[in-house]
Design a protein around this motif. Structure first.
Motif, PDB file in Angstrom:
ATOM      1  N   UNK B  27       0.831  -1.208   0.000  1.00 28.20           N
ATOM      2  CA  UNK B  27       0.000   0.000   0.000  1.00 28.20           C
ATOM      3  C   UNK B  27       0.869   1.264   0.000  1.00 28.20           C
ATOM      4  N   UNK B  28       0.724   2.088  -0.992  1.00 28.01           N
ATOM      5  CA  UNK B  28       1.520   3.317  -1.100  1.00 28.01           C
ATOM      6  C   UNK B  28       1.074   4.407  -0.123  1.00 28.01           C
ATOM      7  N   UNK B  29      -0.043   4.175   0.604  1.00 27.51           N
ATOM      8  CA  UNK B  29      -0.566   5.196   1.515  1.00 27.51           C
ATOM      9  C   UNK B  29       0.058   5.128   2.908  1.00 27.51           C
ATOM     10  N   UNK B  30       0.895   4.140   3.165  1.00 31.72           N
ATOM     11  CA  UNK B  30       1.562   4.091   4.468  1.00 31.72           C
ATOM     12  C   UNK B  30       2.500   5.286   4.605  1.00 31.72           C
ATOM     13  N   UNK B  31       2.483   5.952   5.763  1.00 26.10           N
ATOM     14  CA  UNK B  31       3.346   7.120   5.922  1.00 26.10           C
ATOM     15  C   UNK B  31       4.530   6.869   6.860  1.00 26.10           C
ATOM     16  N   UNK B  32       4.479   5.809   7.625  1.00 28.29           N
ATOM     17  CA  UNK B  32       5.584   5.469   8.512  1.00 28.29           C
ATOM     18  C   UNK B  32       5.731   3.954   8.557  1.00 28.29           C
ATOM     19  N   UNK B  33       6.964   3.522   8.769  1.00 35.63           N
ATOM     20  CA  UNK B  33       7.238   2.096   8.942  1.00 35.63           C
ATOM     21  C   UNK B  33       8.024   1.914  10.243  1.00 35.63           C
ATOM     22  N   UNK B  34       7.683   0.851  10.969  1.00 34.55           N
ATOM     23  CA  UNK B  34       8.278   0.634  12.267  1.00 34.55           C
ATOM     24  C   UNK B  34       8.759  -0.809  12.391  1.00 34.55           C
ATOM     25  N   UNK B  35       9.741  -1.000  13.222  1.00 30.88           N
ATOM     26  CA  UNK B  35      10.203  -2.345  13.584  1.00 30.88           C
ATOM     27  C   UNK B  35      10.010  -2.533  15.082  1.00 30.88           C
ATOM     28  N   UNK B  36       9.456  -3.703  15.422  1.00 32.55           N
ATOM     29  CA  UNK B  36       9.261  -4.085  16.808  1.00 32.55           C
ATOM     30  C   UNK B  36      10.010  -5.372  17.074  1.00 32.55           C
ATOM     31  N   UNK B  37      10.447  -5.506  18.311  1.00 37.47           N
ATOM     32  CA  UNK B  37      11.158  -6.689  18.759  1.00 37.47           C
ATOM     33  C   UNK B  37      10.307  -7.361  19.832  1.00 37.47           C
ATOM     34  N   UNK B  38      10.225  -8.696  19.781  1.00 36.08           N
ATOM     35  CA  UNK B  38       9.392  -9.387  20.748  1.00 36.08           C
ATOM     36  C   UNK B  38      10.113 -10.606  21.310  1.00 36.08           C
ATOM     37  N   UNK B  84      20.092 -10.129  20.880  1.00 32.64           N
ATOM     38  CA  UNK B  84      19.203  -9.696  19.795  1.00 32.64           C
ATOM     39  C   UNK B  84      18.267 -10.813  19.358  1.00 32.64           C
ATOM     40  N   UNK B  85      18.496 -12.020  19.821  1.00 33.55           N
ATOM     41  CA  UNK B  85      17.646 -13.153  19.451  1.00 33.55           C
ATOM     42  C   UNK B  85      16.221 -12.906  19.931  1.00 33.55           C
ATOM     43  N   UNK B  86      15.305 -12.821  18.984  1.00 27.74           N
ATOM     44  CA  UNK B  86      13.912 -12.479  19.276  1.00 27.74           C
ATOM     45  C   UNK B  86      13.131 -12.584  17.969  1.00 27.74           C
ATOM     46  N   UNK B  87      11.832 -12.335  18.046  1.00 22.38           N
ATOM     47  CA  UNK B  87      11.024 -12.207  16.833  1.00 22.38           C
ATOM     48  C   UNK B  87      10.924 -10.727  16.489  1.00 22.38           C
ATOM     49  N   UNK B  88      11.167 -10.394  15.238  1.00 22.60           N
ATOM     50  CA  UNK B  88      11.127  -9.010  14.777  1.00 22.60           C
ATOM     51  C   UNK B  88       9.924  -8.823  13.850  1.00 22.60           C
ATOM     52  N   UNK B  89       9.110  -7.833  14.178  1.00 24.46           N
ATOM     53  CA  UNK B  89       7.935  -7.523  13.377  1.00 24.46           C
ATOM     54  C   UNK B  89       8.140  -6.200  12.653  1.00 24.46           C
ATOM     55  N   UNK B  90       7.817  -6.209  11.389  1.00 21.97           N
ATOM     56  CA  UNK B  90       7.726  -4.994  10.602  1.00 21.97           C
ATOM     57  C   UNK B  90       6.277  -4.509  10.684  1.00 21.97           C
ATOM     58  N   UNK B  91       6.075  -3.193  10.789  1.00 25.30           N
ATOM     59  CA  UNK B  91       4.718  -2.648  10.835  1.00 25.30           C
ATOM     60  C   UNK B  91       4.645  -1.389   9.984  1.00 25.30           C
ATOM     61  N   UNK B  92       3.494  -1.161   9.388  1.00 24.94           N
ATOM     62  CA  UNK B  92       3.271   0.029   8.570  1.00 24.94           C
ATOM     63  C   UNK B  92       2.112   0.827   9.149  1.00 24.94           C
ATOM     64  N   UNK B  93       2.257   2.134   9.106  1.00 24.41           N
ATOM     65  CA  UNK B  93       1.287   3.018   9.752  1.00 24.41           C
ATOM     66  C   UNK B  93       0.395   3.721   8.738  1.00 24.41           C
ATOM     67  N   UNK B  94      -0.938   3.628   8.985  1.00 29.78           N
ATOM     68  CA  UNK B  94      -1.898   4.393   8.212  1.00 29.78           C
ATOM     69  C   UNK B  94      -2.016   5.791   8.812  1.00 29.78           C
ATOM     70  N   UNK B  95      -2.002   6.804   8.013  1.00 27.60           N
ATOM     71  CA  UNK B  95      -2.077   8.176   8.505  1.00 27.60           C
ATOM     72  C   UNK B  95      -3.375   8.436   9.267  1.00 27.60           C
ATOM     73  N   UNK B  96      -4.470   7.825   8.827  1.00 28.57           N
ATOM     74  CA  UNK B  96      -5.756   8.083   9.472  1.00 28.57           C
ATOM     75  C   UNK B  96      -6.045   7.015  10.520  1.00 28.57           C
ATOM     76  N   UNK B  97      -6.346   7.448  11.738  1.00 31.43           N
ATOM     77  CA  UNK B  97      -6.747   6.504  12.788  1.00 31.43           C
ATOM     78  C   UNK B  97      -5.597   5.914  13.568  1.00 31.43           C
TER      79      UNK B  97
END
Lengths: 115, 112
Positions: B27-38, B84-97
């Motif tokens: 989706x080209x409408x994502x305005x931010x991308x984040x990485x999370x570690x779990x 650093x051994x963990x599960x890494x999640x990529x996430x994308x942010x929608x501008x609205x909501x």
């Protein structure tokens, strides 16, 4: 500072039973979210709220209900539990909802099994 | 309809070497991308983010690269450590909501 607190940590439900997953945050965050994590599927958004009295559906809302009567609390209600709702549930909060300002703080999760 | 995809379920790296975790989006409408570690039995914790108008963001050992034309981002960890051994999640942010859309996760194992 407790952050985001979820209770219970574990629960086993029988098919057809109901329960409420509790989520409380003490950071005065406006935005709150419920996600579920299934194996190999990442996190799916169930419901979210941008402030007290305001809630909206996410990607997978069916079988769930939420309410947001206070800034601090965002309970998730499961009615008529089904095996497909077996999952790990995470609550999260954010001050502004925007990564430009702040990140999202997650609770430690509730592991739910429906048998 | 998976809008954010992490196609590698697992990655094993030697301590001290580089770890590269990949993420694709549609989706080209994502305005931010984040990485999370779990870590197991814990909630995800925020690691690093990048605006869609940037192509690189660095924070210590962690660097995120964004290639908008390819709709691809990657997280580089140099040097990798056993912690650093963990599960890494990529996430994308929608501008609205303020909604985040997550990938499936990649389990990183850093071996001593």
């Amino acid at each position: 500072n407790a952050g985001v607190t979820q209770t219970p940590k574990f629960r086993i439900l029988k098919i057809g039973q109901s329960m409420t997953l509790q989520c409380t945050q003490d950071m005065n965050h406006n935005y709150m979210y419920w996600y579920r994590q299934d194996p190999g599927m990442g996190l799916k958004l169930i419901y979210y709220s941008v402030g007290a009295g305001i809630t909206d559906k996410g990607e997978v809302p069916n079988g769930y209900n939420v309410s947001r009567s206070t800034t601090e609390d965002f309970p998730l209600r499961l009615e008529l539990a089904a095996p497909s709702q077996t999952s790990v549930y995470f609550c999260a909060s954010s001050y502004s909802g925007s990564p430009r300002v702040d990140g999202y703080t997650f609770g430690s999760g509730t592991r739910l099994t429906v048998v | 309809d998976q809008q954010v995809k992490q196609n590698s379920p697992s990655l094993s790296v030697q301590e001290g070497r580089i770890s590269i975790l990949n993420c694709d989006y549609t989706n080209s409408m994502f305005d931010y991308f984040l990485w999370y570690k779990k870590y197991p039995a814990e909630g995800p914790t925020f690691l690093i983010s990048i605006s869609s108008i940037k192509d690189k963001n660095e924070d210590g050992r962690f660097t995120v690269f964004l290639n908008k034309s390819a709709k691809h981002l990657s997280l580089h960890i140099v040097p990798s450590q056993p912690g650093d051994s963990a599960v890494y999640f990529c996430a994308a942010h929608y501008n609205q909501g303020g909604k985040l859309i997550f990938g499936q996760g990649t389990e990183l194992s850093v071996k001593p």
